[in-house]
Design a protein around this motif. Structure first.
Motif, PDB file in Angstrom:
ATOM      1  N   ILE A 312     -52.125  16.519  50.409  1.00 26.87           N
ATOM      2  CA  ILE A 312     -50.843  15.931  50.780  1.00 26.87           C
ATOM      3  C   ILE A 312     -50.885  14.428  50.516  1.00 26.87           C
ATOM      4  O   ILE A 312     -51.818  13.738  50.917  1.00 26.87           O
ATOM      5  CB  ILE A 312     -50.519  16.184  52.267  1.00 26.87           C
ATOM      6  N   THR A 313     -49.837  13.958  49.847  1.00 27.28           N
ATOM      7  CA  THR A 313     -49.701  12.527  49.567  1.00 27.28           C
ATOM      8  C   THR A 313     -48.360  12.045  50.085  1.00 27.28           C
ATOM      9  O   THR A 313     -47.334  12.701  49.876  1.00 27.28           O
ATOM     10  CB  THR A 313     -49.795  12.243  48.056  1.00 27.28           C
ATOM     11  N   ILE A 314     -48.381  10.902  50.753  1.00 27.22           N
ATOM     12  CA  ILE A 314     -47.143  10.257  51.202  1.00 27.22           C
ATOM     13  C   ILE A 314     -46.989   8.959  50.414  1.00 27.22           C
ATOM     14  O   ILE A 314     -47.900   8.128  50.380  1.00 27.22           O
ATOM     15  CB  ILE A 314     -47.179   9.968  52.707  1.00 27.22           C
ATOM     16  N   GLU A 315     -45.817   8.801  49.793  1.00 22.18           N
ATOM     17  CA  GLU A 315     -45.595   7.649  48.913  1.00 22.18           C
ATOM     18  C   GLU A 315     -44.313   6.934  49.318  1.00 22.18           C
ATOM     19  O   GLU A 315     -43.249   7.543  49.422  1.00 22.18           O
ATOM     20  CB  GLU A 315     -45.491   8.118  47.467  1.00 22.18           C
ATOM     21  N   ASN A 316     -44.435   5.627  49.550  1.00 20.64           N
ATOM     22  CA  ASN A 316     -43.285   4.783  49.862  1.00 20.64           C
ATOM     23  C   ASN A 316     -43.060   3.851  48.682  1.00 20.64           C
ATOM     24  O   ASN A 316     -43.858   2.956  48.428  1.00 20.64           O
ATOM     25  CB  ASN A 316     -43.541   3.977  51.135  1.00 20.64           C
ATOM     26  N   ILE A 317     -41.945   4.055  47.945  1.00 21.94           N
ATOM     27  CA  ILE A 317     -41.731   3.252  46.737  1.00 21.94           C
ATOM     28  C   ILE A 317     -41.169   1.865  47.075  1.00 21.94           C
ATOM     29  O   ILE A 317     -41.142   0.990  46.219  1.00 21.94           O
ATOM     30  CB  ILE A 317     -40.803   3.983  45.741  1.00 21.94           C
ATOM     31  N   ASN A 318     -40.732   1.682  48.341  1.00 23.39           N
ATOM     32  CA  ASN A 318     -40.236   0.361  48.730  1.00 23.39           C
ATOM     33  C   ASN A 318     -41.369  -0.663  48.802  1.00 23.39           C
ATOM     34  O   ASN A 318     -41.219  -1.814  48.399  1.00 23.39           O
ATOM     35  CB  ASN A 318     -39.511   0.426  50.075  1.00 23.39           C
ATOM     36  N   ASN A 319     -42.514  -0.232  49.346  1.00 26.15           N
ATOM     37  CA  ASN A 319     -43.660  -1.137  49.402  1.00 26.15           C
ATOM     38  C   ASN A 319     -44.768  -0.744  48.434  1.00 26.15           C
ATOM     39  O   ASN A 319     -45.873  -1.273  48.492  1.00 26.15           O
ATOM     40  CB  ASN A 319     -44.219  -1.209  50.833  1.00 26.15           C
ATOM     41  N   ASN A 320     -44.421   0.230  47.573  1.00 26.89           N
ATOM     42  CA  ASN A 320     -45.358   0.659  46.521  1.00 26.89           C
ATOM     43  C   ASN A 320     -46.709   1.091  47.109  1.00 26.89           C
ATOM     44  O   ASN A 320     -47.768   0.798  46.545  1.00 26.89           O
ATOM     45  CB  ASN A 320     -45.566  -0.461  45.499  1.00 26.89           C
ATOM     46  N   LYS A 321     -46.617   1.827  48.207  1.00 23.05           N
ATOM     47  CA  LYS A 321     -47.841   2.266  48.856  1.00 23.05           C
ATOM     48  C   LYS A 321     -47.930   3.786  48.837  1.00 23.05           C
ATOM     49  O   LYS A 321     -46.947   4.481  49.125  1.00 23.05           O
ATOM     50  CB  LYS A 321     -47.898   1.758  50.299  1.00 23.05           C
ATOM     51  N   SER A 322     -49.100   4.312  48.503  1.00 22.83           N
ATOM     52  CA  SER A 322     -49.340   5.747  48.453  1.00 22.83           C
ATOM     53  C   SER A 322     -50.557   6.073  49.313  1.00 22.83           C
ATOM     54  O   SER A 322     -51.600   5.403  49.210  1.00 22.83           O
ATOM     55  CB  SER A 322     -49.580   6.199  47.011  1.00 22.83           C
ATOM     56  N   VAL A 323     -50.420   7.084  50.157  1.00 22.29           N
ATOM     57  CA  VAL A 323     -51.490   7.445  51.086  1.00 22.29           C
ATOM     58  C   VAL A 323     -51.842   8.910  50.897  1.00 22.29           C
ATOM     59  O   VAL A 323     -50.955   9.782  50.943  1.00 22.29           O
ATOM     60  CB  VAL A 323     -51.064   7.196  52.552  1.00 22.29           C
TER      61      VAL A 323
END
Length: 405
Positions: A312-323
């Motif tokens: 599982i990957t969570i990606e926030n394109i607003n802060n360009n962060k992927s976890v």
């Protein structure tokens, strides 16, 4: 004969029987009152009392069959009959009237039950899946069933032309106190009715679907056609359990669209239909081509082991962060959160002017996109299919916490 049955039903349900019995009782008591042997204070009330005594009964159930004992009349006959009292003759007549009305009422109820719970046939041409819902409405109206009946068992088999070959529909109408079985015999609908004699006969399930809901679902969901299929079977069950998740779809009741469940969750209890296309192998021998479950209600359970191989990957394109969620406990916690929410397919326009900016992805091709501009909407992608959903407005912030750690 059918007209006689209908008249009996009308007479009972309209209260005509009670009116006739009530009028006859009053008229007879007035008649014997004027036949009194001597004047007696409160004689009219005493005659009513002896009538009630004669009609008094004790009722016991034996294997769901009632046993009725005329306790009041037996008390009068053995203890009061020979006691000297004024106007003993007309008091005896009032008592006999009471017990007579008791057994006439029992007889009336038996006759009404024969009429109301009789077997029936409905000559409806071209019995098919296209008209099954309308045919049921016709049968329901003719039988006088209540607005919503509970489906207990359902199975239908039909061919490529949607002609029904077999039907087994068993429903429960608690309001009308009856079970109804609907099948097909010699090209006609065959209906058998029976009385619910005991509350223990009522079948309780965690998930209940009404007959009307089930037929609406079958009539509206899109079921895949198979070139090799000769017969299609649809079965409904209240207690589907431990079914194969990859073959399970949830039915969105507002518009009858269907979607796959999230993966790796174990369905421990569900209600819905099983769809089985079948191919004829030889005379009397059939083989299933595929099978799928369409769930109207479900309960899931999962453990950390269910998500051992899930990435599982969570990606926030607003802060360009992927976890990457690699801790098995965290994966379990996250998926439990997603599986516990109630999502509904958006019924508005397909083209929504929103862009998702927070994504949950897995290695099985599932992707859920949440929107910061409208946190009540989310887009779910499964392969090439994209669908917008209404989701809890706090889901965005809960998921976004993973990118802020």
């Amino acid at each position: 004969m059918e007209y006689i049955y209908k008249f009996i039903e009308f007479a009972e349900e309209s209260g005509m029987i009670n009116l006739i019995f009530g009028g006859a009782i009053v008229a007879y008591l007035i008649h014997i009152y004027y036949k009194k042997e001597e004047n007696e204070k409160y004689l009219a009330l005493k005659l009513v009392g002896f009538f009630i005594l004669g009609a008094f009964r004790l009722e016991f159930a034996f294997n769901w069959y009632p046993i009725i004992i005329p306790a009041g009349f037996l008390l009068y006959w053995f203890l009061l009959k020979n006691k000297e009292r004024p106007n003993s003759i007309i008091k005896k007549k009032a008592t006999i009237l009471g017990v007579s009305i008791l057994y006439l009422t029992i007889l009336s109820n038996i006759i009404y039950d024969v009429a109301d719970y009789r077997d029936m046939k409905f000559d409806i041409k071209n019995i098919s899946m296209d008209t099954l819902k309308e045919d049921y409405e016709t049968i329901k109206n003719e039988l006088g069933l209540s607005w919503e009946t509970k489906i207990i068992n359902f199975e239908v088999k039909y061919d490529n032309n949607k002609k029904i070959k077999l039907l087994d529909m068993y429903i429960e109408d608690i309001e009308k106190n009856k079970f109804v079985s609907i099948g097909i015999y010699n090209g006609d609908y065959s209906v058998k009715q029976s009385k619910i004699n005991n509350k223990d006969q009522i079948l309780e399930h965690e998930f209940n679907t009404t007959t009307e809901e089930l037929l609406e679902i079958i009539d509206n969901i899109e079921l895949k056609k198979y070139d090799k299929a000769d017969i299609y079977t649809i079965k409904y069950e209240n207690d589907l359990s431990y079914i194969e998740n990859k073959k399970a779809y949830i039915v969105n009741l507002p518009n009858y669209s269907t979607d796959k469940l999230y993966p790796n969750s174990e369905i421990i209890n569900a209600s819905g239909i099983m769809y089985i296309p079948m191919e004829k192998v030889s005379e009397g021998s059939w083989s299933y081509i595929d099978y799928e479950y369409y769930l109207t209600n479900y309960e899931i359970s999962s453990s950390e082991e269910n998500y051992k191989d899930l990435e599982i990957t969570i990606e926030n394109i607003n802060n360009n962060k992927s976890v990457l969620i690699d801790d098995i406990y965290e994966k379990h916690k996250l998926m439990e959160e997603l599986n516990s929410i109630h999502i509904a397919r958006w019924n508005g326009e397909n083209d929504i002017d929103l862009e998702s900016d927070l994504f949950i992805k897995d290695n099985e091709g599932n992707r859920l996109g949440l929107c910061s501009k409208d946190k009540g909407l989310a887009r779910r992608d499964i392969g090439e299919t994209s669908v917008w959903y209404i989701v809890p407005s706090d889901l965005y912030d809960k998921i976004n916490l993973y990118t802020m750690k």
